[in-house]
Scaffold this motif. Structure first.
Motif, PDB file in Angstrom:
ATOM      1  N   LEU A 232       6.783   0.352 -19.005  1.00  0.00           N
ATOM      2  CA  LEU A 232       5.432   0.782 -18.626  1.00  0.00           C
ATOM      3  C   LEU A 232       4.696  -0.319 -17.866  1.00  0.00           C
ATOM      4  CD1 LEU A 232       4.369   2.641 -21.908  1.00  0.00           C
ATOM      5  CD2 LEU A 232       5.108   3.636 -19.726  1.00  0.00           C
ATOM      6  N   LEU A 233       4.901  -1.573 -18.258  1.00  0.00           N
ATOM      7  CA  LEU A 233       4.273  -2.685 -17.553  1.00  0.00           C
ATOM      8  C   LEU A 233       4.796  -2.766 -16.118  1.00  0.00           C
ATOM      9  CD1 LEU A 233       2.438  -5.210 -17.639  1.00  0.00           C
ATOM     10  CD2 LEU A 233       4.442  -6.508 -18.420  1.00  0.00           C
ATOM     11  N   GLY A 234       6.112  -2.662 -15.945  1.00  0.00           N
ATOM     12  CA  GLY A 234       6.676  -2.679 -14.602  1.00  0.00           C
ATOM     13  C   GLY A 234       6.182  -1.512 -13.770  1.00  0.00           C
ATOM     14  N   ALA A 235       6.087  -0.338 -14.396  1.00  0.00           N
ATOM     15  CA  ALA A 235       5.584   0.838 -13.673  1.00  0.00           C
ATOM     16  C   ALA A 235       4.132   0.653 -13.255  1.00  0.00           C
ATOM     17  CB  ALA A 235       5.735   2.079 -14.547  1.00  0.00           C
ATOM     18  N   LEU A 236       3.341  -0.005 -14.103  1.00  0.00           N
ATOM     19  CA  LEU A 236       1.943  -0.267 -13.766  1.00  0.00           C
ATOM     20  C   LEU A 236       1.838  -1.178 -12.545  1.00  0.00           C
ATOM     21  CD1 LEU A 236      -1.096  -0.155 -14.380  1.00  0.00           C
ATOM     22  CD2 LEU A 236      -0.755  -2.087 -15.945  1.00  0.00           C
ATOM     23  N   PHE A 237       2.595  -2.271 -12.554  1.00  0.00           N
ATOM     24  CA  PHE A 237       2.579  -3.191 -11.414  1.00  0.00           C
ATOM     25  C   PHE A 237       3.016  -2.478 -10.139  1.00  0.00           C
ATOM     26  CE2 PHE A 237       1.667  -6.496 -14.252  1.00  0.00           C
ATOM     27  CZ  PHE A 237       1.532  -7.705 -13.586  1.00  0.00           C
ATOM     28  N   TYR A 238       4.110  -1.743 -10.236  1.00  0.00           N
ATOM     29  CA  TYR A 238       4.620  -1.032  -9.056  1.00  0.00           C
ATOM     30  C   TYR A 238       3.631   0.030  -8.589  1.00  0.00           C
ATOM     31  CZ  TYR A 238       7.767   1.561  -6.004  1.00  0.00           C
ATOM     32  OH  TYR A 238       8.329   2.186  -4.914  1.00  0.00           O
ATOM     33  N   GLY A 239       3.062   0.769  -9.544  1.00  0.00           N
ATOM     34  CA  GLY A 239       2.132   1.840  -9.185  1.00  0.00           C
ATOM     35  C   GLY A 239       0.882   1.319  -8.493  1.00  0.00           C
ATOM     36  N   VAL A 240       0.351   0.197  -8.971  1.00  0.00           N
ATOM     37  CA  VAL A 240      -0.854  -0.371  -8.349  1.00  0.00           C
ATOM     38  C   VAL A 240      -0.564  -0.827  -6.925  1.00  0.00           C
ATOM     39  CG1 VAL A 240      -2.492  -2.289  -8.435  1.00  0.00           C
ATOM     40  CG2 VAL A 240      -1.947  -1.018 -10.521  1.00  0.00           C
ATOM     41  N   THR A 241       0.537  -1.560  -6.735  1.00  0.00           N
ATOM     42  CA  THR A 241       0.868  -2.055  -5.394  1.00  0.00           C
ATOM     43  C   THR A 241       1.251  -0.909  -4.458  1.00  0.00           C
ATOM     44  OG1 THR A 241       3.100  -2.545  -6.199  1.00  0.00           O
ATOM     45  CG2 THR A 241       1.528  -4.365  -6.116  1.00  0.00           C
ATOM     46  N   ALA A 242       1.947   0.116  -4.990  1.00  0.00           N
ATOM     47  CA  ALA A 242       2.279   1.278  -4.165  1.00  0.00           C
ATOM     48  C   ALA A 242       1.011   2.036  -3.776  1.00  0.00           C
ATOM     49  CB  ALA A 242       3.247   2.201  -4.901  1.00  0.00           C
ATOM     50  N   GLY A 243       0.043   2.095  -4.710  1.00  0.00           N
ATOM     51  CA  GLY A 243      -1.230   2.742  -4.397  1.00  0.00           C
ATOM     52  C   GLY A 243      -1.998   1.997  -3.320  1.00  0.00           C
ATOM     53  N   ILE A 244      -1.992   0.677  -3.388  1.00  0.00           N
ATOM     54  CA  ILE A 244      -2.647  -0.119  -2.346  1.00  0.00           C
ATOM     55  C   ILE A 244      -1.981   0.109  -0.994  1.00  0.00           C
ATOM     56  CG2 ILE A 244      -3.103  -2.481  -1.554  1.00  0.00           C
ATOM     57  CD1 ILE A 244      -3.336  -3.277  -4.503  1.00  0.00           C
ATOM     58  N   GLU A 245      -0.649   0.178  -0.999  1.00  0.00           N
ATOM     59  CA  GLU A 245       0.082   0.422   0.242  1.00  0.00           C
ATOM     60  C   GLU A 245      -0.264   1.797   0.822  1.00  0.00           C
ATOM     61  OE1 GLU A 245       4.687  -0.042   1.737  1.00  0.00           O
ATOM     62  OE2 GLU A 245       4.297   1.027  -0.137  1.00  0.00           O
ATOM     63  N   ALA A 246      -0.319   2.822  -0.043  1.00  0.00           N
ATOM     64  CA  ALA A 246      -0.652   4.172   0.422  1.00  0.00           C
ATOM     65  C   ALA A 246      -2.085   4.237   0.932  1.00  0.00           C
ATOM     66  CB  ALA A 246      -0.441   5.173  -0.718  1.00  0.00           C
ATOM     67  N   TRP A 247      -2.992   3.576   0.226  1.00  0.00           N
ATOM     68  CA  TRP A 247      -4.395   3.556   0.671  1.00  0.00           C
ATOM     69  C   TRP A 247      -4.526   2.877   2.031  1.00  0.00           C
ATOM     70  CZ3 TRP A 247      -7.348  -0.932   1.391  1.00  0.00           C
ATOM     71  CH2 TRP A 247      -8.687  -0.721   1.692  1.00  0.00           C
ATOM     72  N   SER A 248      -3.818   1.780   2.221  1.00  0.00           N
ATOM     73  CA  SER A 248      -3.869   1.083   3.496  1.00  0.00           C
ATOM     74  C   SER A 248      -3.292   1.934   4.614  1.00  0.00           C
ATOM     75  CB  SER A 248      -3.091  -0.234   3.391  1.00  0.00           C
ATOM     76  OG  SER A 248      -3.048  -0.913   4.628  1.00  0.00           O
ATOM     77  N   ALA A 249      -2.201   2.675   4.324  1.00  0.00           N
ATOM     78  CA  ALA A 249      -1.597   3.543   5.342  1.00  0.00           C
ATOM     79  C   ALA A 249      -2.547   4.674   5.743  1.00  0.00           C
ATOM     80  CB  ALA A 249      -0.296   4.115   4.819  1.00  0.00           C
ATOM     81  N   ARG A 250      -3.245   5.256   4.756  1.00  0.00           N
ATOM     82  CA  ARG A 250      -4.205   6.308   5.076  1.00  0.00           C
ATOM     83  C   ARG A 250      -5.357   5.763   5.887  1.00  0.00           C
ATOM     84  NH1 ARG A 250      -3.279   7.797  -0.353  1.00  0.00           N
ATOM     85  NH2 ARG A 250      -5.239   6.789  -0.962  1.00  0.00           N
ATOM     86  N   ARG A 251      -5.798   4.567   5.544  1.00  0.00           N
ATOM     87  CA  ARG A 251      -6.917   3.970   6.272  1.00  0.00           C
ATOM     88  C   ARG A 251      -6.542   3.668   7.726  1.00  0.00           C
ATOM     89  NH1 ARG A 251     -10.461  -1.271   4.294  1.00  0.00           N
ATOM     90  NH2 ARG A 251     -12.085  -1.099   5.879  1.00  0.00           N
ATOM     91  N   ARG A 252      -5.319   3.170   7.918  1.00  0.00           N
ATOM     92  CA  ARG A 252      -4.867   2.903   9.289  1.00  0.00           C
ATOM     93  C   ARG A 252      -4.676   4.186  10.074  1.00  0.00           C
ATOM     94  NH1 ARG A 252      -1.306  -0.287   6.539  1.00  0.00           N
ATOM     95  NH2 ARG A 252       0.401   1.131   7.074  1.00  0.00           N
ATOM     96  N   GLY A 253      -4.202   5.248   9.364  1.00  0.00           N
ATOM     97  CA  GLY A 253      -4.000   6.516  10.033  1.00  0.00           C
ATOM     98  C   GLY A 253      -5.296   7.190  10.421  1.00  0.00           C
ATOM     99  N   GLY A 254      -6.359   6.933   9.621  1.00  0.00           N
ATOM    100  CA  GLY A 254      -7.648   7.560   9.929  1.00  0.00           C
ATOM    101  C   GLY A 254      -8.488   6.771  10.907  1.00  0.00           C
TER     102      GLY A 254
END
Length: 255
Positions: A232-254
Motif C-alpha cells: 500500500l505504501l508503494g502504491a501510494l507513492f506511485y499513485g501520487v507521482t502518476a497523478g502529478i504526471e497526469a495532471w501535468s499532461a492535461r495542463r500541457r494539453g489544455g
C-alpha cells in the motif's frame, strides 16, 4: 467517453484483484494450507486490522526515508543531467559512473552506508533510496533535455538567448514529461530500496524490520500484514507521482 475509459482503467485491475484474492482464499481453504506456508487473504486482512497502528507507524518510518531519498535522488539526478547536457565532456565522464550505480545491489550499499553514517541513524537508508532514484531521474531528464528540435535551438541562438534563458524557456519545459516519468519510476524504487535497506540493520523501526521480526517469531500472517502495508505504501507513492504526471499532461494539453 473519457469517463468510460477511466472507469474501465480502474475497474479492470480491481476486478482482477478480486478474482485473484477469491481464488487464493479458496485454494488455502480447500487444501488446508498452513499459515507458515501461505496464509489466507482473510487471515492477512484480520492481522492487518488488528495491527493497524503498528503497521501505520512502520509505514511512516519507511515512507519518510523513501520520501527523503526520492527528493535527494531526484534533485541530484536533474542537476547533474542539466550540467551533462551543457557540458558534453561531463556527460562522457558520468556514463561509467551512472552505469555502475545502475548495477550496484542494495545489499552491498546498505552495510557500507551504515558503517559510514552509523547504524543508529536513518541516513544510510535514505541514501540507499537516493542512489536507486538517481539513475532513472538522471537518464530520463537527460533524454528529455535532448529532445528539443534543432530548429528551436537555432531560433534561440538567432535571438541571442543566453544558456540560462534557453534552459528556462526551451529545454526545461520540454523535459518536464520525461522528468515526471523518471519521478514516477523512482518513487517505487525509493520505497523498495528503503524497505530492503532495513533488512541489514539500523534503527529498529520500519516495515522491513517488522516483517523480519514477525517471521522470526513465527507470526507469518502478521508478517504478510506488514507486507500488505509495504504494498500500500508503494502504491501510494506511485499513485501520487502518476497523478502529478497526469495532471501535468492535461495542463500541457489544455494550454
Amino acid at each position: 467517453m473519457r469517463t468510460a475509459a477511466t472507469a474501465r482503467t480502474v475497474l479492470a485491475p480491481v476486478a482482477l484483484a478480486v478474482v485473484v484474492l477469491a481464488l487464493w482464499q479458496a485454494w488455502v481453504v480447500a487444501f488446508e494450507i498452513k499459515p507458515f506456508l501461505v496464509p489466507s487473504p482473510a487471515g492477512i486482512a484480520e492481522a492487518f486490522t488488528t495491527s493497524f497502528s503498528s503497521i501505520l507507524d512502520a509505514s511512516l518510518a519507511t515512507g519518510l526515508n523513501a520520501l527523503i531519498g526520492l527528493a535527494l535522488g531526484a534533485v541530484a539526478g536533474m542537476a547533474l543531467a542539466l550540467f551533462a547536457n551543457a557540458l558534453r565532456f561531463l556527460d562522457r565522464m558520468l556514463v561509467p559512473l551512472v552505469a555502475a550505480l545502475a548495477v550496484v545491489p542494495i545489499v552491498a550499499l546498505a552495510p557500507v552506508f551504515y558503517a559510514m553514517f552509523g547504524a543508529a541513524a536513518e541516513t544510510g537508508r535514505q541514501l540507499v533510496a537516493a542512489v536507486a532514484v538517481f539513475v532513472p531521474m538522471y537518464l530520463n531528464t537527460l533524454n528529455g533535455l535532448r529532445q528539443v528540435e534543432p530548429v528551436h535551438r537555432d531560433l534561440m541562438r538567432a535571438y541571442a538567448a543566453t544558456a540560462e534563458q534557453a534552459n528556462r524557456v526551451l529545454l526545461i519545459p520540454g523535459a518536464v514529461p520525461y522528468v515526471l516519468n523518471g519521478l514516477k519510476i523512482g518513487s517505487s524504487l525509493a520505497v523498495i530500496s528503503a524497505l530492503i535497506a532495513e533488512y541489514f540493520g539500523g534503527p529498529t523501526k520500519g516495515l522491513g524490520i517488522a516483517i523480519t521480526s514477525s517471521a522470526a517469531g513465527s507470526n507469518y500472517t502478521g508478517a504478510w500484514a506488514y507486507v500488505l502495508g509495504a504494498v500500500l505504501l508503494g502504491a501510494l507513492f506511485y499513485g501520487v507521482t502518476a497523478g502529478i504526471e497526469a495532471w501535468s499532461a492535461r495542463r500541457r494539453g489544455g494550454s
